[in-house]
Design a protein around this motif. Structure first.
Motif, mmCIF file in Angstrom:
data_model
loop_
_atom_site.group_PDB
_atom_site.id
_atom_site.type_symbol
_atom_site.label_atom_id
_atom_site.label_comp_id
_atom_site.label_asym_id
_atom_site.label_seq_id
_atom_site.Cartn_x
_atom_site.Cartn_y
_atom_site.Cartn_z
ATOM 1 N N ASP A 119 0.945 -1.079 -0.122
ATOM 2 C CA ASP A 119 0.094 -0.028 -0.069
ATOM 3 C C ASP A 119 0.874 1.418 0.142
ATOM 4 O OD1 ASP A 119 -2.367 -1.460 0.119
ATOM 5 O OD2 ASP A 119 -2.601 -1.430 2.254
ATOM 6 N N LEU A 120 0.520 2.278 -0.934
ATOM 7 C CA LEU A 120 1.339 3.224 -1.149
ATOM 8 C C LEU A 120 0.835 4.685 -0.536
ATOM 9 C CD1 LEU A 120 3.839 4.151 -2.321
ATOM 10 C CD2 LEU A 120 2.936 4.583 -4.488
ATOM 11 N N MET A 142 1.342 10.772 0.069
ATOM 12 C CA MET A 142 2.186 9.834 0.790
ATOM 13 C C MET A 142 1.701 9.341 2.066
ATOM 14 S SD MET A 142 3.711 9.239 -1.944
ATOM 15 C CE MET A 142 5.183 8.076 -1.702
ATOM 16 N N GLY A 143 1.343 10.300 2.929
ATOM 17 C CA GLY A 143 0.877 10.121 4.426
ATOM 18 C C GLY A 143 2.111 9.501 5.314
ATOM 19 N N GLY A 149 7.577 11.809 5.617
ATOM 20 C CA GLY A 149 6.644 12.756 6.403
ATOM 21 C C GLY A 149 5.394 12.929 5.195
ATOM 22 N N ASP A 150 4.387 13.632 5.917
ATOM 23 C CA ASP A 150 3.378 13.932 5.079
ATOM 24 C C ASP A 150 3.795 14.791 3.750
ATOM 25 O OD1 ASP A 150 1.445 12.517 6.698
ATOM 26 O OD2 ASP A 150 0.762 14.239 7.631
ATOM 27 N N PRO A 182 10.327 14.883 -6.460
ATOM 28 C CA PRO A 182 9.895 16.164 -6.221
ATOM 29 C C PRO A 182 8.683 16.088 -5.635
ATOM 30 C CG PRO A 182 10.767 15.968 -8.545
ATOM 31 C CD PRO A 182 10.599 14.658 -7.892
ATOM 32 N N ARG A 183 8.332 17.007 -4.723
ATOM 33 C CA ARG A 183 7.044 16.950 -3.921
ATOM 34 C C ARG A 183 6.738 18.314 -3.297
ATOM 35 N NH1 ARG A 183 11.021 13.988 -1.010
ATOM 36 N NH2 ARG A 183 11.339 14.672 1.456
ATOM 37 N N PHE A 184 5.667 18.493 -2.373
ATOM 38 C CA PHE A 184 5.478 19.949 -1.981
ATOM 39 C C PHE A 184 4.466 19.746 -0.884
ATOM 40 C CE2 PHE A 184 2.299 18.733 -5.362
ATOM 41 C CZ PHE A 184 0.794 19.325 -4.692
ATOM 42 N N ALA A 185 4.290 20.861 -0.105
ATOM 43 C CA ALA A 185 3.438 20.679 0.914
ATOM 44 C C ALA A 185 2.431 21.839 0.629
ATOM 45 C CB ALA A 185 4.128 20.931 2.239
#
Length: 279
Positions: A119-120, A142-143, A149-150, A182-185
Motif C-alpha cells: 500500500d502506497l 504519501m502520508g 513525512g506527509d 519532487p514533492r510539495f506541502a
C-alpha cells in the motif's frame, strides 16, 4: 460507471481479439504485430454498419493510418518506432472494444499500490491539461510513507495502471525513486504550468512529457523517427543535469531545515521548490 457493449457475434468476436493483443506484442516483434493489427482492422471492417454500436469509419481510418505508419518505419529498419506505434494502436483498439472512464471521486477512493504491491497512499487529485484534455499528473498523498513525512508527490499519469482484479491502481515507481521525488506541502505548491518544472519532473521519472505521448506516429509519418542520435543524447544529458541540480537543492533545503537555516534561492524561476521541514 461502465455499460456493457452489445453487438452481433462478428462484432463481438472482433472486439474480443483487440484486448488480447498487447501482452504478446513485444515478444512477437514488429512483423507479427503488424499482421495482428491488419487482421483486427479487417475484422472490424467486416462487421459492417448494421450491428449495434458499430465501429465508425473514422475509427477504422485511424487504425489503418497507424498501421501504415508502423509499416513505413518497419521498412526503414526502425523496430523500436514500429513497436511504439503498434502500442499506440493497441491503446486505440482497447478503447474501441470497451471505452474506459473513471470519475475523479472514484480514483480518490481507490487503493494505490507500489510496484512491489505494498500500500502506497492515495491519489488526492488529478491535474488536467485543459488544452489537450489529457491527465498530466496524479498527485499522490504519501502520508508518511518511506519516512519522508506527509507529502504531496506529483507523478506523471503514464506511470499508473489499473491493478489486477480491479483492486485499485499500481504506481510503477521503485521506492528509492519516490524517496527523492519532487514533492510539495500545502504552503509551497509549485507552478505546474512552468515548462522547466514539468520537464524536470518527467525527466526524473524517465518518461516523455505527457504532451508528447502520441509523438511516435507523428515522427514516423514526418520522417523524423531517425533523428540524429547525438542531438537526442545531448538533450537527455542536459535534462539529467537539471534533475541532478534540483535534487541537490532539495538535499540542501532539507539540511538547512534541520538546522533552522533558510534554504538558498537559486534565482531561477520554474524550479520545483522543496517543502519546508516538518510540514
Amino acid at each position: 460507471m461502465t455499460r456493457p457493449l452489445f453487438g452481433a457475434a462478428l462484432m463481438m468476436g472482433a472486439l474480443a481479439t483487440l484486448s488480447l493483443a498487447a501482452p504478446a506484442l513485444a515478444a512477437d516483434g514488429c512483423t507479427d504485430g503488424l499482421d495482428r493489427l491488419n487482421q483486427q482492422a479487417a475484422a472490424l471492417e467486416a462487421a459492417g454498419p448494421g450491428t449495434p454500436a458499430p465501429v465508425t469509419p473514422q475509427e477504422i481510418a485511424q487504425l489503418r493510418a497507424l498501421q501504415q505508419s508502423a509499416q513505413r518505419v518497419a521498412q526503414s529498419g526502425n523496430a523500436p518506432a514500429c513497436l511504439a506505434i503498434l502500442a499506440e494502436a493497441d491503446g486505440l483498439q482497447r478503447s474501441i472494444a470497451r471505452p474506459s472512464a473513471v470519475a475523479a471521486d472514484d480514483l480518490a477512493k481507490a487503493k494505490l499500490h507500489g510496484a512491489d504491491g505494498a500500500d502506497l497512499g492515495k491519489i488526492s487529485e488529478l491535474v488536467v491539461d485543459p488544452i489537450t484534455g489529457r491527465v498530466a499528473y496524479a498527485v499522490v498523498e504519501m502520508g508518511g510513507f518511506l519516512g519522508i513525512g506527509d507529502a504531496h508527490v506529483p507523478v506523471p499519469w503514464a506511470l499508473f495502471q489499473p491493478a489486477a482484479n480491479n483492486d485499485g491502481y499500481v504506481l510503477n515507481v521503485p521506492k528509492d525513486r519516490l524517496t527523492g521525488a519532487p514533492r510539495f506541502a500545502g504552503s509551497n505548491r509549485p507552478d505546474m504550468g512552468d515548462r522547466q518544472w514539468a520537464m524536470a519532473v518527467h525527466t526524473y521519472y524517465g518518461v516523455p512529457p505527457y504532451w508528447m505521448r502520441d509523438s511516435a506516429t507523428l515522427a514516423a509519418a514526418g520522417g523524423a523517427a531517425g533523428a540524429p542520435a547525438a542531438a537526442t543524447q545531448q538533450e537527455v544529458q542536459r535534462l539529467s543535469q537539471e534533475v541532478a541540480r534540483l535534487t541537490g537543492e532539495l538535499a540542501q533545503a532539507r539540511a538547512a531545515g534541520s538546522t533552522g537555516a533558510a534554504p538558498e534561492s537559486t534565482g531561477q524561476s520554474g524550479a520545483p521548490q522543496p517543502p519546508a521541514a516538518n510540514q
